[in-house]
Scaffold this active site. Sequence first.
Site, PDB file in Angstrom:
ATOM      1  N   GLU A  86     -26.603   6.237  57.705  1.00 20.32           N
ATOM      2  CA  GLU A  86     -25.135   6.201  57.678  1.00 20.32           C
ATOM      3  C   GLU A  86     -24.534   5.322  58.774  1.00 20.32           C
ATOM      4  O   GLU A  86     -23.660   4.502  58.514  1.00 20.32           O
ATOM      5  CB  GLU A  86     -24.548   7.613  57.789  1.00 20.32           C
ATOM      6  CG  GLU A  86     -24.521   8.368  56.472  1.00 20.32           C
ATOM      7  CD  GLU A  86     -25.825   9.044  56.125  1.00 20.32           C
ATOM      8  OE1 GLU A  86     -26.730   9.071  56.978  1.00 20.32           O
ATOM      9  OE2 GLU A  86     -25.960   9.549  54.993  1.00 20.32           O
TER      10      GLU A  86
ATOM     11  N   HIS B  64     -22.781  21.280  54.844  1.00 18.20           N
ATOM     12  CA  HIS B  64     -22.366  20.429  53.726  1.00 18.20           C
ATOM     13  C   HIS B  64     -20.978  20.797  53.207  1.00 18.20           C
ATOM     14  O   HIS B  64     -20.625  20.403  52.104  1.00 18.20           O
ATOM     15  CB  HIS B  64     -23.376  20.518  52.572  1.00 18.20           C
ATOM     16  CG  HIS B  64     -24.672  19.834  52.863  1.00 18.20           C
ATOM     17  ND1 HIS B  64     -25.610  20.369  53.714  1.00 18.20           N
ATOM     18  CD2 HIS B  64     -25.177  18.658  52.441  1.00 18.20           C
ATOM     19  CE1 HIS B  64     -26.644  19.552  53.784  1.00 18.20           C
ATOM     20  NE2 HIS B  64     -26.410  18.507  53.030  1.00 18.20           N
TER      21      HIS B  64
END
Lengths: 478, 336
Positions: free
Chosen positions: A212, A281
Amino acid sequence: MASEVLMPALSPTMTEGKIARWVKNVGEPVHAGDVLAEIETDKATMEVEAVDEGVLAKIVIPEGTDHVPINTPIAVIAENGEDVREAEAKRRPAPAQNKVPDAKAPEAKAPVPPDQEAEPTPPRPAIRDGAVAAPPRPPPAPAADPGEYTGKTVTQTVREALRDAIAEEMRRDNSVFLLGEEVAEYQGAYKVSQGLLQEFGPRRVIDTPITEQGFAGLGIGAAFAGLRPIVEFMTFNFAMQAMDQLINSAAKTRYMSGGQMAAPIVFRGPNGIASRVAAQHSQCYASWYAHVPGLKVVAPYTGADYKGLLKSAIRDPNPVIFLEHELVYGESFAVPEDPEFLVPIGKARIARPGDHVTITAFSRMVKLALQAAEELEKAGISAEVIDLRSLRPFDVEAVAESVKKTNRIVSVEEGWPFAAIGSEIAAIVMEECFDWLDAPLKRVAGKDVPLPYAANLERLAVPQVEDIVAAAREVAYR
Amino acid sequence: MAVARKPNRVKPADAQISAETLKRWYADMLLIRRFEERAGQMYGMGLIGGFCHLYIGQEAVVVGVQAALQEGDTIITSYRDHGHMLACGMDPKGVMSELTGRRCGYSHGKGGSMHMFSPEKNFFGGHGIVGAQVPIGTGLAFAHRYRDDGRISVTYLGDGAINQGQVYESFNMASLWKLPVVYVIENNRYGMGTSVSRASARTDLYHRGVAYGIPGEQVDGMDVVAVNEAALEAAEHARAGQGPIIVEMLTYRYRGHSMSDPAKYRTKDEVNRMRTEHDPIDHLRQRLLDEYSAREDELKQIEKRARDIVIEAAQFAQDCPEPDPSELWTDVLAEA
């Protein structure tokens, strides 16, 4: 004893799926681990493996059938030597809670704005077996507000609207490209980028490694060089790995360079809670990004806004954080077809006009706010729901105007309450329309805990319609 | 894959390098040296604030590398960036005015020492977070590849940045996609106060790309000719579509990490030895005199010119007014 194969839930958000293909034929022997069928979920095509040994005695749901709810029996496996007919006869009835709805149940119509020509609902594949009827579609979502748009619309899901927005902008501008994990060959972790690789090729639809910080920075560098990247984060939870690049490199460079250089880039992906995926998450980052000068931050709800805002974001010369919601990807709306349909960043939308209380919300919470407004209507309270859409720049005027009309306000968000969007709205209301208030602002927000896994705790942690109703009644003193 | 430590070039392999070229490099290095000395002095006078990282001692690296590049190649580096900007051809007045925080600065006084840019000169900063320029520089290379424009990205990083995770994320993508990027590691032996041997499991850094199939080479970064030769090869490698390449330049900074660093982590002796025995500018000057029969007076002329440019820039940077208060609100976002 024969056993049933039930439609499995293959993702946390899956409620129904499509039997794409039966791999085994009736009469074929089955061993544990054999692939029985391929099933399309809201995210991907998955294989269903057998757990039991035996013979495939009966296929209950033929291939090609869509909208099969999870836990519906889809096949029967007989024990070796067991008579298939007998096995079929002995089949247990489906558990009550998984009862398949009546075949004659009226179909919920896809939402169409009142002033639009109704688009025909796409025909559903016929149920050849007849044993199971098609389940109703999810409850109708509130119609998109096409605003002044009077052109043609199409009923499509949010994920389709996003894909069309990307595809249209890629057709329009050769410098636009899509970069991220699983966006190309896999067709998107949430199927948003379906078909884009096929149309635009691997030069412009690029699968990245799981990296990322690296690909966020790479995208920013490409944007500095004048390209217009769309960087997909599989979810914004993973964008924390890239936070330094988003803030220090993307947001601040225009300022630090005296306007010489900037990153025209979109960072997009699902934000907020998903379903049963627990704390790492499930988090709303709206207030994190909304805090930062140099960024624009949007969090739409309707399909029209998803499409129109994403197109605006791609054309915007600034870095835009585009917050999507996994639980909304599958919802259908009337979406403008015109490739020049744009929704301006920085403008809120009155999702439902009302007189007695203002409810602000963004992203999926707009849906809950609208449901709450319906409940409140029954109690004689007329709620005005404002879909904020943009969080930076923030449409102060829209909120203030509404409060000056209703004199009461409830803010709703999925994120944590401390230093949140609701906190900011409280400050705005104090500064802009304190004298119009008849009650202190009330905030409905996620509970101040990491999101728990257990279903009951998760429900408690996330704002529910009844929380919004209660808060609205509280500020309305009714 | 070539991962090699090249021997220090005792005799220059520079038969083809003209005296004119060497004199130009001498002038470029001197300009940086004089500029940085002046910046240090002005910092001491309170005319420059904040962090100010001087490049003194490392001049051969950027001058040798820049001389190997072509028009349109893009440059990015960390916060020790004044030398890079001058080597890219940016105006010393604009750089110095940014250091003094004045409106004539490249960023109108809003960036300062660490955050200066000139897309016009293909200089993309000037980045204050250690290692953050590496994925961005890799993205510049991505843009070259996307446009297929035949240009390369030169991404500078230090021995401190080499231990940042995003550097390896970048190495992987650059090699995976064969991006045209030259990673120039300026190993000046200290990441702030921590020597390479205290920070890195292995002190040779040119092999850090081995896991990604990126060739590397170690070069005497105090020798501008050696630097240039290696940079030419590396640039050719990247330009030819063979993917990224690493060049580790062994160099040394004479000053502290920043102006506020007393540099107690190394001995005076060590610094003095580098200055007297390995100074890149003295080294080139001697070579010009010995091997290129340069005249003392023409070198003096070059030295005077560098000094004059810097004096003028320093004066300019003090005369230029501070930014207008209205500048506070500009350049946050562009109109959509």
